[in-house]
Design a protein around this motif. Structure first.
Motif, mmCIF file in Angstrom:
data_model
loop_
_atom_site.group_PDB
_atom_site.id
_atom_site.type_symbol
_atom_site.label_atom_id
_atom_site.label_comp_id
_atom_site.label_asym_id
_atom_site.label_seq_id
_atom_site.Cartn_x
_atom_site.Cartn_y
_atom_site.Cartn_z
ATOM 1 N N VAL A 57 1.786 37.650 -6.713
ATOM 2 C CA VAL A 57 1.766 38.811 -5.658
ATOM 3 C C VAL A 57 2.703 38.343 -4.496
ATOM 4 C CG1 VAL A 57 0.517 40.070 -3.965
ATOM 5 C CG2 VAL A 57 -0.386 39.744 -6.303
ATOM 6 N N ARG A 58 2.377 37.150 -4.200
ATOM 7 C CA ARG A 58 3.393 36.604 -2.956
ATOM 8 C C ARG A 58 4.755 36.297 -3.303
ATOM 9 N NH1 ARG A 58 0.969 35.266 1.503
ATOM 10 N NH2 ARG A 58 2.285 33.585 2.053
ATOM 11 N N TRP A 59 4.962 36.068 -4.658
ATOM 12 C CA TRP A 59 6.325 35.986 -5.233
ATOM 13 C C TRP A 59 6.875 37.342 -5.013
ATOM 14 C CZ3 TRP A 59 8.347 38.459 -9.496
ATOM 15 C CH2 TRP A 59 9.697 37.926 -9.713
ATOM 16 N N TYR A 60 6.383 38.527 -5.624
ATOM 17 C CA TYR A 60 6.747 39.869 -5.636
ATOM 18 C C TYR A 60 7.010 40.242 -4.251
ATOM 19 C CZ TYR A 60 6.809 44.926 -7.182
ATOM 20 O OH TYR A 60 7.157 45.823 -7.545
ATOM 21 N N LEU A 61 6.065 39.905 -3.114
ATOM 22 C CA LEU A 61 6.390 40.304 -1.735
ATOM 23 C C LEU A 61 7.607 39.339 -1.037
ATOM 24 C CD1 LEU A 61 2.880 41.053 -0.783
ATOM 25 C CD2 LEU A 61 4.659 42.526 -0.998
ATOM 26 N N GLN A 62 7.967 38.278 -1.769
ATOM 27 C CA GLN A 62 8.964 37.448 -1.008
ATOM 28 C C GLN A 62 10.348 38.066 -1.207
ATOM 29 O OE1 GLN A 62 9.178 32.983 -1.575
ATOM 30 N NE2 GLN A 62 10.391 33.490 -2.894
ATOM 31 N N SER A 63 10.441 39.030 -2.041
ATOM 32 C CA SER A 63 11.959 39.731 -2.277
ATOM 33 C C SER A 63 12.161 40.604 -1.417
ATOM 34 C CB SER A 63 11.838 40.163 -3.624
ATOM 35 O OG SER A 63 12.818 41.137 -3.738
ATOM 36 N N SER A 64 13.259 40.614 -0.498
ATOM 37 C CA SER A 64 13.537 41.580 0.591
ATOM 38 C C SER A 64 14.002 42.787 -0.229
ATOM 39 C CB SER A 64 15.028 41.025 1.355
ATOM 40 O OG SER A 64 14.324 39.976 1.968
ATOM 41 N N LEU A 65 14.501 42.618 -1.439
ATOM 42 C CA LEU A 65 15.094 44.038 -2.046
ATOM 43 C C LEU A 65 13.924 44.673 -2.616
ATOM 44 C CD1 LEU A 65 17.451 45.527 -3.429
ATOM 45 C CD2 LEU A 65 16.980 43.907 -5.241
ATOM 46 N N ARG A 66 12.642 44.210 -3.057
ATOM 47 C CA ARG A 66 11.713 44.927 -3.455
ATOM 48 C C ARG A 66 10.749 45.644 -2.313
ATOM 49 N NH1 ARG A 66 11.312 40.968 -7.688
ATOM 50 N NH2 ARG A 66 10.254 39.539 -6.424
ATOM 51 N N VAL A 67 10.684 44.919 -1.335
ATOM 52 C CA VAL A 67 10.067 45.241 0.141
ATOM 53 C C VAL A 67 10.977 46.508 0.665
ATOM 54 C CG1 VAL A 67 9.534 44.523 2.570
ATOM 55 C CG2 VAL A 67 8.884 43.003 0.532
ATOM 56 N N ARG A 78 4.598 52.987 -5.929
ATOM 57 C CA ARG A 78 3.438 52.964 -7.169
ATOM 58 C C ARG A 78 3.697 51.928 -8.289
ATOM 59 N NH1 ARG A 78 5.385 58.410 -6.998
ATOM 60 N NH2 ARG A 78 6.986 57.952 -8.756
ATOM 61 N N ARG A 79 4.914 51.426 -8.210
ATOM 62 C CA ARG A 79 4.958 50.173 -9.055
ATOM 63 C C ARG A 79 4.570 49.015 -8.656
ATOM 64 N NH1 ARG A 79 10.748 49.488 -9.016
ATOM 65 N NH2 ARG A 79 10.905 51.806 -9.876
ATOM 66 N N LEU A 81 1.751 48.847 -6.621
ATOM 67 C CA LEU A 81 0.335 49.227 -6.966
ATOM 68 C C LEU A 81 -0.161 48.919 -8.271
ATOM 69 C CD1 LEU A 81 -2.367 49.822 -5.650
ATOM 70 C CD2 LEU A 81 -1.767 52.233 -5.868
ATOM 71 N N ALA A 82 0.619 49.505 -9.376
ATOM 72 C CA ALA A 82 0.358 48.860 -10.626
ATOM 73 C C ALA A 82 0.320 47.285 -10.851
ATOM 74 C CB ALA A 82 1.387 49.869 -11.577
ATOM 75 N N PHE A 83 1.323 46.709 -10.359
ATOM 76 C CA PHE A 83 1.555 45.447 -10.350
ATOM 77 C C PHE A 83 0.441 44.854 -9.810
ATOM 78 C CE2 PHE A 83 2.838 41.426 -8.130
ATOM 79 C CZ PHE A 83 3.318 40.584 -9.211
ATOM 80 N N LEU A 84 -0.102 45.205 -8.620
ATOM 81 C CA LEU A 84 -1.175 44.400 -7.967
ATOM 82 C C LEU A 84 -2.360 44.826 -8.813
ATOM 83 C CD1 LEU A 84 -1.923 43.036 -5.425
ATOM 84 C CD2 LEU A 84 -2.194 45.290 -4.239
ATOM 85 N N ASP A 85 -2.541 45.997 -9.377
ATOM 86 C CA ASP A 85 -3.798 46.122 -10.220
ATOM 87 C C ASP A 85 -4.000 45.254 -11.429
ATOM 88 O OD1 ASP A 85 -5.258 48.306 -8.780
ATOM 89 O OD2 ASP A 85 -3.769 49.823 -9.734
ATOM 90 N N ARG A 86 -2.677 45.038 -12.141
ATOM 91 C CA ARG A 86 -2.664 44.119 -13.194
ATOM 92 C C ARG A 86 -2.993 42.787 -12.689
ATOM 93 N NH1 ARG A 86 2.019 46.955 -14.130
ATOM 94 N NH2 ARG A 86 3.367 45.342 -13.343
ATOM 95 N N GLN A 87 -2.622 42.482 -11.612
ATOM 96 C CA GLN A 87 -3.054 40.789 -11.180
ATOM 97 C C GLN A 87 -4.415 40.764 -10.764
ATOM 98 O OE1 GLN A 87 -0.845 38.247 -11.316
ATOM 99 N NE2 GLN A 87 0.471 40.137 -12.276
#
Length: 90
Positions: A57-67, A78-79, A81-87
């Motif tokens: 989750v922290r790696w996901y949030l590290q990306s400026s592009l994704r944020v 939505r993507r 939240l789905a990722f977070l649910d899986r984690q």
């Protein structure tokens, strides 16, 4: 001794891919917290801990592009939240 010096030099020149930028992640979380959809997720007890201890989750949030995409596009929200649910449900 020479091997140790070579390893040290190598680690300085080529940073490890798995290192997380905590300050950047915290800035992104603060930025996302300006939006109601994220605040709801962030304050939800079932998710909250993941923002601090789950490396993926922290790696996901590290990306400026994704944020930036999450800020601009509902589909990216939505993507995430789905990722977070899986984690969380592992």
């Amino acid at each position: 001794m020479l091997e140790w010096a070579a390893e040290l030099l190598f680690s300085i020149i080529i940073p490890q891919d798995d290192a997380l930028d905590t300050k950047k992640i915290d800035r992104h979380i603060a930025r996302l917290n300006q939006f109601d959809w994220f605040k709801q997720i962030y304050t939800d007890e079932s998710y909250h801990r993941s923002f601090f201890v789950n490396r993926k989750v922290r790696w996901y949030l590290q990306s400026s592009l994704r944020v930036n995409r999450m800020i601009k596009k509902e589909k990216a929200q939505r993507r995430f939240l789905a990722f977070l649910d899986r984690q969380v449900n592992r």
